[in-house]
Structures are given as C-alpha cells and as structure tokens.
Scaffold this motif. Structure first.
Motif, PDB file in Angstrom:
ATOM      1  N   LEU A  27       0.852  -1.188   0.000  1.00 25.56           N
ATOM      2  CA  LEU A  27       0.000   0.000   0.000  1.00 25.56           C
ATOM      3  C   LEU A  27       0.884   1.233   0.000  1.00 25.56           C
ATOM      4  CD1 LEU A  27      -2.568  -0.996   2.776  1.00 25.56           C
ATOM      5  CD2 LEU A  27      -2.783  -1.328   0.307  1.00 25.56           C
ATOM      6  N   TYR A  28       0.439   2.269  -0.701  1.00 26.50           N
ATOM      7  CA  TYR A  28       1.145   3.549  -0.677  1.00 26.50           C
ATOM      8  C   TYR A  28       0.347   4.499   0.193  1.00 26.50           C
ATOM      9  CZ  TYR A  28       3.829   1.732  -4.592  1.00 26.50           C
ATOM     10  OH  TYR A  28       4.640   0.973  -5.394  1.00 26.50           O
ATOM     11  N   VAL A  29       0.992   5.054   1.205  1.00 31.83           N
ATOM     12  CA  VAL A  29       0.315   5.963   2.130  1.00 31.83           C
ATOM     13  C   VAL A  29       1.154   7.223   2.310  1.00 31.83           C
ATOM     14  CG1 VAL A  29      -0.813   4.080   3.387  1.00 31.83           C
ATOM     15  CG2 VAL A  29       1.357   4.953   4.210  1.00 31.83           C
ATOM     16  N   ARG A  30       0.460   8.324   2.569  1.00 28.34           N
ATOM     17  CA  ARG A  30       1.155   9.560   2.912  1.00 28.34           C
ATOM     18  C   ARG A  30       0.288  10.330   3.884  1.00 28.34           C
ATOM     19  NH1 ARG A  30      -0.867  14.165   0.387  1.00 28.34           N
ATOM     20  NH2 ARG A  30      -2.148  13.817  -1.438  1.00 28.34           N
ATOM     21  N   LYS A  31       0.928  11.153   4.671  1.00 22.12           N
ATOM     22  CA  LYS A  31       0.183  12.026   5.572  1.00 22.12           C
ATOM     23  C   LYS A  31      -0.347  13.191   4.754  1.00 22.12           C
ATOM     24  CE  LYS A  31       2.488  10.483   9.669  1.00 22.12           C
ATOM     25  NZ  LYS A  31       3.280  10.807  10.836  1.00 22.12           N
ATOM     26  N   GLU A  32      -1.383  13.834   5.238  1.00 23.96           N
ATOM     27  CA  GLU A  32      -2.038  14.931   4.521  1.00 23.96           C
ATOM     28  C   GLU A  32      -1.042  15.999   4.088  1.00 23.96           C
ATOM     29  OE1 GLU A  32      -5.106  16.526   2.648  1.00 23.96           O
ATOM     30  OE2 GLU A  32      -5.724  15.095   4.178  1.00 23.96           O
ATOM     31  N   SER A  33      -0.090  16.298   4.954  1.00 25.88           N
ATOM     32  CA  SER A  33       0.864  17.380   4.685  1.00 25.88           C
ATOM     33  C   SER A  33       2.039  16.954   3.797  1.00 25.88           C
ATOM     34  CB  SER A  33       1.401  17.919   6.010  1.00 25.88           C
ATOM     35  OG  SER A  33       2.030  16.876   6.728  1.00 25.88           O
ATOM     36  N   THR A  93      -3.670   3.492  -2.934  1.00 23.08           N
ATOM     37  CA  THR A  93      -3.101   4.695  -2.310  1.00 23.08           C
ATOM     38  C   THR A  93      -4.066   5.298  -1.293  1.00 23.08           C
ATOM     39  OG1 THR A  93      -3.915   6.013  -4.162  1.00 23.08           O
ATOM     40  CG2 THR A  93      -1.630   5.286  -4.278  1.00 23.08           C
ATOM     41  N   PHE A  94      -3.490   5.814  -0.188  1.00 24.80           N
ATOM     42  CA  PHE A  94      -4.283   6.353   0.919  1.00 24.80           C
ATOM     43  C   PHE A  94      -3.594   7.553   1.559  1.00 24.80           C
ATOM     44  CE2 PHE A  94      -5.131   1.826   0.725  1.00 24.80           C
ATOM     45  CZ  PHE A  94      -6.511   1.766   0.798  1.00 24.80           C
TER      46      PHE A  94
END
Length: 112
Positions: A27-33, A93-94
């Motif tokens: 899974l590809y994840v990132r924080k909002e910022s 992605t998330f």
C-alpha cells in the motif's frame, strides 16, 4: 504417444491455497501534509499485518493502536477488518492519519 490431460497441467489445489495465504499487499500511504508516499508492505493481508506495517514504519507500538478505519472516496467510515484488507489491490493509495487519544492511537486510511 503421451498427451497430458488437463489434470496434469494444473497445479494441485493445496499448492494454490498455500500461495494465496502468503499473498503480500503493498500500500502507498502519505500524511495529509506530505507530498511523497511511503510504501507499507503487509507481510500478510490481514488487520494484524497492517498494524505491524504501520508500527514498523511510523514507530507506533502495536499494542497502542486501538482502532483502524478506512474512509472511502464517498466519505464512508468503516471499521477495518481482515476481509477489507484481503480485497485491497496491490499498490492502492491512501492518506494516513494517526490520531492520539488517551493512551492509544486511532488510524484512518482515506482512499484517494
């Protein structure tokens, strides 16, 4: 002359099941910022596998992750479980949100 039958060409059923149980999910994840994604490799497509991957990547103790939610593109908030994770496509992605409350963490994965 020897001609293999269809049964000879397909692998035995127990081998297919074994391969499926060891399926890994990326899974590809990132924080909002953040602009850049982190890769989360789930060693098993289960809630436990997701908790372990988040813990390893972000340094959150597994025993302190109280809840994990998935937020759909429609805004529907769902309790995460093995069934949902098992049906993720590889490389989904998330946006990742880790919120602290009391002595625990609430994690929300928002589809993008």
């Amino acid at each position: 002359m020897f001609r293999p039958s269809e049964d000879d060409l397909s692998p035995p059923p127990h081998k297919q099941i074994k391969e499926e149980t060891h399926k890994r999910v990326l899974l590809y994840v990132r924080k909002e910022s953040d602009e850049v994604f982190d890769a989360l490799m789930l060693k098993s497509p289960t809630l436990r596998g997701l908790v372990d991957a988040i813990s390893e990547k972000y340094g959150v103790p597994t025993e302190r992750i109280a809840k994990i939610y998935k937020k759909s593109k429609k805004g529907i908030l769902v309790n995460m479980d093995d069934n949902i994770i098992e049906h993720y496509s590889n490389e989904d992605t998330f946006i990742l949100s880790i919120e602290s409350y009391a002595d625990a963490y609430k994690v929300t994965l928002t589809e993008i």
